[in-house]
Scaffold this active site. Structure first.
Site, PDB file in Angstrom:
ATOM      1  N   THR A 167      -0.258   0.207   6.597  1.00 44.16           N
ATOM      2  CA  THR A 167      -0.061  -0.811   5.567  1.00 44.16           C
ATOM      3  C   THR A 167       0.127  -2.158   6.247  1.00 44.16           C
ATOM      4  O   THR A 167       0.713  -2.243   7.321  1.00 44.16           O
ATOM      5  CB  THR A 167       1.148  -0.502   4.665  1.00 44.16           C
ATOM      6  OG1 THR A 167       1.329  -1.622   3.760  1.00 44.16           O
ATOM      7  CG2 THR A 167       2.423  -0.295   5.455  1.00 44.16           C
ATOM      8  N   GLY A 168      -0.388  -3.195   5.612  1.00 51.65           N
ATOM      9  CA  GLY A 168      -0.262  -4.530   6.202  1.00 51.65           C
ATOM     10  C   GLY A 168      -1.526  -5.321   5.974  1.00 51.65           C
ATOM     11  O   GLY A 168      -2.346  -4.967   5.114  1.00 51.65           O
ATOM     12  N   ASP A 178      -8.475  -2.278   4.769  1.00 50.04           N
ATOM     13  CA  ASP A 178      -8.542  -1.216   5.778  1.00 50.04           C
ATOM     14  C   ASP A 178      -8.341   0.189   5.203  1.00 50.04           C
ATOM     15  O   ASP A 178      -8.773   1.174   5.792  1.00 50.04           O
ATOM     16  CB  ASP A 178      -7.482  -1.455   6.851  1.00 50.04           C
ATOM     17  CG  ASP A 178      -6.067  -1.513   6.267  1.00 50.04           C
ATOM     18  OD1 ASP A 178      -5.896  -2.076   5.163  1.00 50.04           O
ATOM     19  OD2 ASP A 178      -5.127  -0.999   6.903  1.00 50.04           O
ATOM     20  N   ARG A 183     -13.303  -8.218  -2.120  1.00 51.33           N
ATOM     21  CA  ARG A 183     -12.887  -7.894  -0.750  1.00 51.33           C
ATOM     22  C   ARG A 183     -12.349  -6.453  -0.662  1.00 51.33           C
ATOM     23  O   ARG A 183     -11.674  -5.983  -1.561  1.00 51.33           O
ATOM     24  CB  ARG A 183     -11.808  -8.904  -0.344  1.00 51.33           C
ATOM     25  CG  ARG A 183     -11.062  -8.592   0.954  1.00 51.33           C
ATOM     26  CD  ARG A 183      -9.744  -7.898   0.697  1.00 51.33           C
ATOM     27  NE  ARG A 183      -8.939  -7.776   1.902  1.00 51.33           N
ATOM     28  CZ  ARG A 183      -7.912  -6.929   2.001  1.00 51.33           C
ATOM     29  NH1 ARG A 183      -7.573  -6.175   0.989  1.00 51.33           N
ATOM     30  NH2 ARG A 183      -7.221  -6.860   3.111  1.00 51.33           N
ATOM     31  N   THR A 207       0.884  -1.156   0.000  1.00 53.86           N
ATOM     32  CA  THR A 207       0.000   0.000   0.000  1.00 53.86           C
ATOM     33  C   THR A 207       0.918   1.200   0.000  1.00 53.86           C
ATOM     34  O   THR A 207       2.081   1.061   0.343  1.00 53.86           O
ATOM     35  CB  THR A 207      -0.852  -0.006   1.300  1.00 53.86           C
ATOM     36  OG1 THR A 207      -1.847  -1.019   1.205  1.00 53.86           O
ATOM     37  CG2 THR A 207      -1.555   1.311   1.562  1.00 53.86           C
TER      38      THR A 207
HETATM   39  N1  ASP Z   1      -3.610  -2.902   3.937  1.00 51.41           N
HETATM   40  C1  ASP Z   1      -3.815  -3.294   2.586  1.00 51.41           C
HETATM   41  C2  ASP Z   1      -5.068  -4.112   2.487  1.00 51.41           C
HETATM   42  O1  ASP Z   1      -5.330  -4.917   3.343  1.00 51.41           O
HETATM   43  C3  ASP Z   1      -2.695  -4.089   2.007  1.00 51.41           C
HETATM   44  C4  ASP Z   1      -1.321  -3.693   2.442  1.00 51.41           C
HETATM   45  O2  ASP Z   1      -1.105  -2.626   2.983  1.00 51.41           O
HETATM   46  O3  ASP Z   1      -0.385  -4.469   2.240  1.00 51.41           O
HETATM   47  O4  ASP Z   1      -5.770  -3.995   1.517  1.00 51.41           O
END
Ligand code: ASP
Length: 304
Positions: free
Chosen positions: A221-222, A201, A198, A170
């Site tokens: 991010t995550g 966040d 889907r 992200t």
């Molecule tokens: N947070 C983002 C999501 O779940 C993905 C990411 O930041 O790696 O869509």
């Protein structure tokens, strides 16, 4: 104390040190510096934090290296599904879009939602219809095709389990401007091989994106499901507002306790009205950088 500054991330979920060649690392760092410099320029000229974070994110959306905009990962269906949000810490105004497929710069569309509508979150075809009504052209699918992401999908499909370390990412930016206003912006292509449209966040206020002049601006991010369950961005802000914690302590607690305790992985960036900032993560690395008033653009990937 810096008068203004910007902090960015380019994702925490796509990095394994052994897979990152020196050449690719240099490209990532260059991408981060370009984004930071564009945001800094706006702030230095007296522009708003809102404009700075939008610009910094737009530049990463146009860079195929990052999982957002052009470089968005593929869904299970072999398509794209992008989410973005931005928030103004001065007014608590928010604009967000979710599950858009053909938008070149989802963060620009999120800004339009904030400014033109009495709503804050549009999804899917409705968001794209609103884009077209505002003169934003839809991009063909092949604009979003990158060989790296396509291979990533094929690998993910072939392996029994999704590799959460390498299949997402992200980008985000948080900034403080010369007038003392905070803003946050986040944009993502979501997670590789996700199904059923889907949504993560990123576009959810208080989960992936939050800004409030009273406390701080945050972008995460995550693994998004955990950031939503922990309402991580708002929780960080609330620790400052109600418990009087420092930004550094609240940010560390948000990642290393609140997120980690429910099994989540990822990172965040945060900045407060005094120019304090934090970039905690519990993954092997997080593409990140900052550029504060009077300093220079600094970038990092692993724990350095
Ligand atoms: N947070 C983002 C999501 O779940 C993905 C990411 O930041 O790696 O869509």
């Amino acid at each position: 104390m810096p008068d203004f500054g910007i902090v960015i991330h380019g994702g925490a979920g796509t990095i394994l040190r052994e897979k990152l060649t020196a050449e690719l690392e240099a490209e990532f760092r260059q991408g981060l510096v370009e984004s930071l410099s564009a945001g800094y320029e706006i702030l230095n000229a007296g522009g708003t934090s809102l404009d700075a974070v939008q610009k910094a994110v737009t530049i990463m959306e146009d860079n195929p290296l990052f999982n957002c905009g052009r470089g968005a990962v593929f869904t299970y269906e072999g398509k794209h599904s992008m989410d973005a949000a931005l928030m103004d810490g001065r007014t608590l105004a928010v604009g967000a879009v979710a599950g858009v497929r053909q938008i070149k710069n989802p963060i620009v569309l999120a800004r339009l939602v904030m400014e033109q509508l009495p709503h804050i979150l549009l999804a899917g075809e409705g968001a794209e219809e609103f884009a077209q009504a505002n003169g934003i052209a839809l991009m063909p699918d092949d604009y979003f095709y990158t060989e790296r992401r396509w291979k990533n999908l094929l690998e993910t499909r072939a392996s029994a389990t999704t590799d959460h370390e390498t299949s997402h990412g992200t980008v985000g930016a948080v900034a403080l401007d010369r007038s003392g206003n905070l803003a946050a912006a986040t944009s993502t292509g979501g997670m590789t091989n996700c199904r059923y449209r889907r949504i993560g966040d990123t576009p959810i206020v208080g989960a992936g994106t939050y800004a409030n002049n009273k406390t701080c601006a945050v972008s995460t991010t995550g693994h998004g499901e955990f950031f939503m369950r922990g309402v991580i961005s708002y929780d960080l802000s609330a620790m400052i507002e109600y418990r009087g914690m420092t930004l550094a302590d609240a940010a560390a607690h948000a990642i290393h306790h609140r997120l980690a305790d429910i099994g989540g992985s990822g990172g965040l960036i945060a900045i407060d009205g005094r120019g304090n900032f934090a970039l905690p993560f519990n993954t092997p690395g997080m593409y990140r950088g900052f550029f504060m008033d009077g300093g220079k653009a600094e970038t990092a990937i692993f724990r350095e």
